[in-house]
Design a protein around this motif. Structure first.
Motif: not given
Length: 254
Positions: A90-94, A139-144, A158-166, A185-188
Motif C-alpha cells: 500500500x504505497x499510494x499517498x501524498x 504479507x502487507x506492507x503499508x507506507x507511513x 493533515x498529512x502527518x495525522x493520516x500517516x500517524x493513523x497508518x 507491517x509498515x515503513x516510515x
C-alpha cells in the motif's frame, strides 16, 4: 529471508519514487507483479518491460483508489492476471499541499484523508480474500512516514495525522489478520529526495536544514526504502508483524 521467486505482488502508486523503486526491487527478486498507477504510465511501462525481460509476469493499470468501485476493479484485475495475491504494498499517498491550521477547509481535510487512508481501506479490503487464500502466508506492507511519528514540518498537519493513523492501522490489522497467516507491517521513511513529494513540497533550504541534523549525514533514497520493503515482503512466512521500520538516517530514534 523467504524466497520471493514466483510470489504475486500488487503494488499501488508505483509510477515514480518509492513505489517504482520498490516494484523494481521486487521484480529483481523474482516476483510477478501488477502495478497500479494514477498519474502516468511511463514508469509502469518501464517496469513491465524489465519483468518481461527477466521472464516474469507484469501488467499495469490506472485506477482512482479513493473510489471504492475503481479500487475493487483494480484488485480484481490484479488477482486475475497474477492468479492470486501473496503480497500487497500500500504505497499510494501524498501531502497534496502544505496548509496551516487556519487554512484547512473541509474539502482539503477529506481529500488528504481519502488519498492516504481511504485508498488503503479500499485496496486492502478488496485484496483480503486473495491474501487469505495465499498458501504460504501473505504479507502487507503499508507506507507511513516519519511525519506520522514526529508530527512533520509546519503545513503538514493533515498529512502527518493520516500517516500517524497508518501506524495504528498497521498494528490493528496485524492483530486482526494474524489468524489467517497474514503479516502486516509498515515503513516510515524520513527525508527521501528524488521523489515527487519532496520535489514539489520541500525547498532546498528545508532539505539542507534537515540533512544537517541527520546522524548519517545524508538524505535517503527511494532504494533505501525499497530494500526494507523487499525484506518485509520476503518474510511472508516469518514472525515479524505489527511492526514499523523507521528509515530516516537516525534523525528520529525510538
Amino acid at each position: 529471508m523467504g524466497n520471493l521467486s514466483g510470489k504475486k505482488v500488487l503494488i499501488t502508486g508505483a509510477e515514480q519514487g518509492i513505489g517504482k523503486a520498490t516494484a523494481k526491487a521486487l521484480i529483481e527478486a523474482g516476483c510477478d507483479i501488477y502495478i497500479h498507477y494514477f498519474s502516468g504510465e511511463e514508469g509502469p511501462k518501464e517496469l513491465a518491460a524489465l519483468a518481461t525481460s527477466l521472464g516474469q509476469k507484469a501488467a499495469y493499470g490506472h485506477a482512482d483508489l479513493t473510489n471504492e468501485v475503481d479500487a475493487a476493479k483494480c484488485v480484481s484485475l490484479a488477482a486475475e492476471f497474477l492468479g492470486g495475491i501473496d503480497i500487497l504494498i500500500n504505497n499510494v499517498g501524498g501531502i497534496i499541499a502544505r496548509k496551516w491550521m487556519g487554512e484547512i477547509d473541509q474539502a482539503f481535510w477529506k481529500t488528504v484523508i481519502d488519498v492516504n487512508m481511504t485508498t488503503m481501506l479500499n485496496v486492502t479490503q478488496s485484496a483480503l480474500p486473495y491474501l487469505k487464500a495465499a498458501k504460504d502466508g501473505a504479507s502487507i506492507v503499508n507506507l507511513a512516514s516519519l511525519a506520522g511519528r514526529s508530527g512533520g514540518h509546519s503545513g503538514s498537519l493533515v498529512y502527518s495525522t493520516t500517516k500517524g493513523a497508518v501506524l495504528t492501522w498497521t498494528r490493528s490489522l496485524a492483530a486482526e489478520l494474524g489468524q489467517y497467516g497474514i503479516r502486516v507491517n509498515a515503513v516510515a521513511p524520513g527525508l527521501i529526495l528524488g521523489t515527487r513529494f519532496h520535489n514539489v513540497h520541500t525547498t532546498k533550504e528545508s532539505a539542507d536544514e534537515t540533512i544537517s541534523a541527520i546522524p548519517l549525514g545524508r538524505a535517503g533514497t527511494a532504494e533505501d526504502v525499497a530494500r526494507t520493503i523487499r525484506f518485509l515482503a520476503s518474510e511472508y512466512d516469518g514472525f515479524i508483524s505489527g511492526a514499523t521500520i523507521d528509515i530516516n538516517g537516525g534523525i528520529y530514534r525510538m
